[in-house]
Write an enzyme that holds these catalytic residues in place. Structure first.
Site, PDB file in Angstrom:
ATOM      1  N   HIS A   1       9.972 -24.941 -21.913  1.00  0.00           N
ATOM      2  CA  HIS A   1       9.391 -26.156 -22.502  1.00  0.00           C
ATOM      3  C   HIS A   1      10.191 -27.390 -22.094  1.00  0.00           C
ATOM      4  CE1 HIS A   1       6.938 -23.756 -25.474  1.00  0.00           C
ATOM      5  NE2 HIS A   1       7.846 -22.870 -25.122  1.00  0.00           N
TER       6      HIS A   1
ATOM      7  N   HIS B   1       4.271 -29.407 -22.646  1.00  0.00           N
ATOM      8  CA  HIS B   1       4.889 -28.780 -23.816  1.00  0.00           C
ATOM      9  C   HIS B   1       5.519 -27.445 -23.451  1.00  0.00           C
ATOM     10  CE1 HIS B   1       5.466 -26.853 -27.664  1.00  0.00           C
ATOM     11  NE2 HIS B   1       5.202 -27.979 -28.282  1.00  0.00           N
TER      12      HIS B   1
ATOM     13  N   GLU C   1       9.698 -18.875 -51.708  1.00  0.00           N
ATOM     14  CA  GLU C   1      10.326 -17.670 -51.164  1.00  0.00           C
ATOM     15  C   GLU C   1      10.746 -17.836 -49.706  1.00  0.00           C
ATOM     16  OE1 GLU C   1       7.299 -17.770 -52.549  1.00  0.00           O
ATOM     17  OE2 GLU C   1       7.580 -16.789 -54.495  1.00  0.00           O
TER      18      GLU C   1
ATOM     19  N   HIS D   1       0.438  -7.818 -57.170  1.00  0.00           N
ATOM     20  CA  HIS D   1       1.885  -7.852 -57.427  1.00  0.00           C
ATOM     21  C   HIS D   1       2.568  -6.506 -57.205  1.00  0.00           C
ATOM     22  CE1 HIS D   1       0.901 -11.723 -59.008  1.00  0.00           C
ATOM     23  NE2 HIS D   1       2.103 -11.940 -59.498  1.00  0.00           N
TER      24      HIS D   1
END
Lengths: 669, 669
Positions: free
Chosen positions: A32, A269, A417, A480
């Protein structure tokens, strides 16, 4: 050399950075070039005028930390490291950019290249790591600095791009950094309006500066980052002067600056410019040097970093010498922490239990261990992603790490998290001996998985404390309840995963985790929400082997029951009902630790001859075939869970002594 | 009943919601009463005055969508559903809150409870799902509405809390929603200053409203959400009136409102109030009704939703009838999409290949398939997280989905993998037959893992397009090279994972994926970055079986080579060099599909008698023991990758024909 004279020394340096990147990417035909070309001026100003580091001692403690969060632009960092005189990045290594075994891999990797602080590339990780580095600095400064002697005092600089700013993890980390008022964190945002898909107009038109202001950051803008070095200089100086908030400097640049046909396009890029465009870029920037050739003036100027670094270190060593005489006790701790050593018999603090001791959830045993360890290891610091009283991770011997109380060791990450994961990695990779831990429900490792992976890849000695480790958590239901989670974590290389069965095994798990941390290895421990009996045969030494006989028989077993965590006690009770047979119960808290044992131990515990084995684990069966034996069976959960009281879930999914006995008898025939 | 008369009808309804939640949590001794108590007024105003839905036909197409992003407050939704007359949530089901087999699980689950739109609980997922629902509505409206007949026209309402706003995924999704100007998305932010760890002051002090303004949202604030119903009413009305931007209404409330000792504390977040406090709360709110008793006036008032819903649906059916006559072609498509059916022989569009056809990367074959499918299936819509030209996911037959061009089918998610995942789930769960696909590098499934998991759990028919599926991606190095990723995805229940070996297998994978999508099942396909030869023996039918002989021998094989994806061609070439032996080569693109075959087919393909098997896959070995056989071996990568050209990586890690032949000969002895 004619042209050189027409360029200022600064231009020479900046173009040296640009063309080292251009030439390296061209030779590798991969990489890049765009970001290094556009961000070269800000990077030059930062490294030349502001950063405190020592190229000849990359690990010098009090160095400023630099994180290239936009890791795909790594040639920017390699160029700076070569120009400033790091031994790890020679011109030959730059010529080997992105090749097997080189010190210049495709993204910055701290474990490959001394002088690189953290491993970036997955976007947003770097800025979150930087928040961790700044937390470590703030904590150590509050802990060790004295009115008359400043031992810990450095900035953390980050260069991040549009990609980092689009990732949720950066928002989480920067919101927390603003809340904590980390004044020595300075982020340079390379605002070039281009991401891989093209102009950011197609997906990213928010007001980034306003968002950072909403986070409580000090925000600045340099409108012409391509050539206005003074503006960059002033902005960084102003950022340093504001000490109660982190600073974000939006620096508007042109990606691929200097390339007549490719600048300001996505084309520059992630791909080499191509021979013709390189030639045009050389002409455009008046650069007559051959590939990989750096003008002496530029090299001489930037190599002054070696001398500057040496004197900075010498200065600090002087302070350190005085500190050692005046504050012997603190100095001894500081020295031990930097050495990576643990105190003698530190693990004597870890309790063991007898069957008559109260049955507790292993998350409760975890809380006991964390608090015992915190008393003997002042370097233990961490917390939970807003589940402190469910994960049971609070250190009673300390307060909450907040603006104005950085000496405290309880981190409150909020419901973030992923940022928690990368922040813990940053604290570990600060290299000061701190042992960070991060906690949430086991299922939510899914929210932070890349950070856990990077802890393993980048040798970050973190302890991952994961509670509510099975359907036995109950009513919260399948969203969960982890079922595939343990398997998915065991699949990560270099990560030690442990699932202790009781109090003694929990202590064993923490012994492993703390010693791993000091060897720069992460450990993930899964804890139960529900109470579990303390087993007569459990042992810390057994845990360190990964698997061991918690109940054994004379001679070769007819059957081996293998369990982990909360299912081990089921196996033990089942074995009692199978007393007419020779049954061994193996507790297997860690696959990785068991695999590390010698062949003799493995064969003695799980003899090939014993083909009748029953595995019992409240999770998916995936991977267990390895230990099941050719005639084995498994009680597992190869489906999602369900919302009901935990004991009901366990019963419905077959985790009862009766079912274990029945399955065992079926195997025994 | 005296007290009832002292309460306004609205108060009666709101307290009915509160006490249904309080009583249900109390009976279950598990759950979150706090949010329902505080958010009851906003929910009441929304459901009673603004939402368009039909309790007796929860799937009525043009209903407003409601998402409780703060899923732990699910009793709020169950109470509303019971009070407004949904058949799925009876008073008995509410009494069975969080019990095995009930329709009232611990978090909202669309697959358990008709009328629940999406599955929430993992924080931030719901608001991102809602962005997907709003995208679906905007797209269908642009596609089907006519100047004289409006077929698609509904709002998407969300209630989210502090936890959702701390999660990175919500930032990603809301930034994109602001960019896209989704004016019919209205988020009600229950601003109660409390999360599980206590006051948000300890970790979350940013200016949320300012952040949403930075995203380009229309932002409002209701200062007293506890009692000021008019303010809530005005705010929602104003939000509806602003059609060029999504609206976020910050509604400041008191968590656990009405509980004298527990309101405004974390104590009321995740636990029952307890008998005494329930009693005090009843007194405090003047509530003399027995547990689970709803005053008739309240029930009668809210049950008007049934009649209202019926007339709304009747109205719409009238429009639909006219639409069918005036716009037969569009109506036919709309009808087919809602029916979940595929056009006859739709899969005839999928190409198959011969060995002489050009070797292409399977990501390139994927691009070809996506574009072929897009032509026959106008319901295909999706895109990439800023890797469009690496993932090769652009549909040439359409433009970019942007504000003002919602009819287009190319979504540009930006570098927001996690939001992309949840948005795709929302588009699928809109229930209108759209087939969403989301793409990134395989490694970055780590950033969106919970969304992928929820696609499987919540029956969202999404196609996950994951390219750069092994170390063969090369120079980007270990941060970008998946090794454990396939294993970790195969571990997820109800997710079909495919790794095609060539062009024909890619077509087979898409046939499976599209048919899965129509059956509300997600599929993840892993594609190569590098070119792969087209195999003589590959077949779409074989892919549908999960595993099949791509090269076979006469009689029982001496050896079976098992490969997936890019490693199958290695096995085929190796088999040619082992022509003196009877060798079968099995291509195994999908474990899940193979496991679904009958025992006879499995035994015929992988006979137990054939114990000499060599598995070849460029990833971790975990789980393969299941297919390796007792005398088998595997060529895998049980470590992290490295930065180097892809072919070098493959060679260094042992993925060469020579190595496969050598390992095979070693097995054959």
């Amino acid at each position: 050399m004619a042209v050189a004279t027409t360029q200022s020394l600064e231009e020479l340096c900046i173009n040296s950075i640009r063309f080292l990147a251009i030439d390296a990417v061209e030779k590798a035909k991969s990489g890049h070039p765009g970001l290094p070309m556009g961000a070269a001026p800000m990077a030059f100003v930062l490294w030349d005028r502001f950063m405190r580091f020592n190229p000849k001692n990359p690990k010098w403690f009090n160095r400023d930390r630099f994180v290239l969060s936009a890791g795909h632009g790594c040639m920017l960092q390699y160029a700076l490291m070569y120009l400033t005189g790091y031994d790890s990045v020679t011109i030959d290594e730059i010529k080997q950019f992105r090749q097997w075994g080189s010190k210049t891999p495709g993204h910055p990797e701290n474990f490959e290249t001394p002088g690189v602080e953290v491993t970036t590339g997955p976007l947003g990780q770097g800025i979150a790591n930087a928040v961790g580095l700044a937390i470590a600095e703030a904590h150590l400064a509050a802990k060790f600095n004295k009115p008359d002697l400043t031992l810990v005092d450095h900035y953390t600089y980050v260069i991040l791009g549009d990609g980092c700013n689009m990732e949720g993890i950066s928002g989480e980390a920067c919101s927390l950094a603003g809340h904590l008022g980390l004044g020595k964190l300075i982020a340079l945002y390379d605002d070039n309006h281009i991401s891989i898909d093209g102009s950011t107009d197609i997906a990213f038109t928010e007001d980034v500066s306003k968002r950072f202001e909403a986070y409580g950051w000090h925000v600045l803008h340099v409108e012409n980052g391509n050539t206005d070095l003074d503006a960059i200089h002033k902005a960084i100086a102003e950022a340093k002067s504001v000490t109660d908030r982190p600073s974000m400097i939006k620096i508007t640049t042109t990606i691929g600056y200097g390339s007549p046909n490719k600048q300001n396009t996505a084309g520059v890029h992630g791909a080499a410019l191509g021979g013709d465009e390189v030639k045009l870029t050389r002409e455009n920037l008046g650069w007559n040097y051959e590939p990989f050739v750096v003008p002496e003036d530029a090299l001489n100027h930037m190599r002054q970093a070696v001398e500057r670094g040496a004197s900075l270190e010498a200065e600090w060593n002087e302070t350190w010498a005085q500190y050692k005489t005046k504050y012997a006790e603190e100095a001894a701790l500081f020295e031990r922490m930097l050495s990576g050593k643990l105190p003698e018999n530190w693990d004597a603090c870890l309790p063991t239990y007898k069957p008559e001791d109260k049955a507790l959830a292993t998350r409760k045993h975890s809380e006991i261990c964390l608090n015992k360890i915190a008393e003997v290891l002042p370097e233990l610091i961490g917390g939970s992603a807003d589940l402190t009283h469910s994960n049971l991770t609070e250190l009673e011997c300390s307060g909450s790490f907040q603006k104005g109380s950085y000496e405290n060791r309880n981190l409150h990450f909020g419901v973030r998290e992923h940022a928690m994961g990368a922040i813990c990695n940053g604290i570990a990779l600060h290299g000061s001996g701190l042992i960070p831990y991060g906690a949430t429900f086991l299922i939510f490792t899914d929210y932070m998985r890349n950070a856990i992976r990077l802890s393993a890849l980048s040798h970050a000695g973190v302890i991952w404390v994961m509670t509510h480790d099975s359907v036995a958590l109950g009513e919260d239901g399948p969203t969960h309840q982890p079922v595939e989670t343990l398997a998915s974590l065991r699949a990560i290389p270099q990560l030690t995963v442990l699932r202790p069965a009781d109090g003694t095994e929990t202590s064993g798990a923490y012994k492993v985790a703390v010693e791993n941390a000091k060897r720069n290895r992460p450990t993930l421990i899964a804890f139960s929400r529900q109470n579990l009996p303390n087993l007569a045969g459990s042992s810390m030494a057994g845990v360190e082997k990964g698997a061991y006989a918690v109940v054994d028989c004379d001679g070769t077993p007819d059957l081996i029951l293998i369990g982990t965590g909360s299912e081990v006690s089921l196996c033990v009770k089942a074995a009692e009902q199978l007393s007419d047979k020779k049954v061994r119960v193996v507790s297997m808290p860690s696959w990785e630790l068991f695999e590390a044992q010698d062949a003799a131990y493995k064969e003695s515990l799980l003899p090939k001859a014993v083909t009748k084995r029953l595995v019992v684990e409240a999770g998916v069966s995936m991977g267990w075939c390895k230990y099941m034996g050719s005639e084995g069976d498994i009680i597992a959960i190869d489906r999602f869970g369900a919302s009901a009281p935990g004991n009901v879930c366990m019963e419905k999914f077959g985790f009862t002594v009766d079912n274990v006995v029945a399955k065992a008898k079926a195997l025994l025939g």
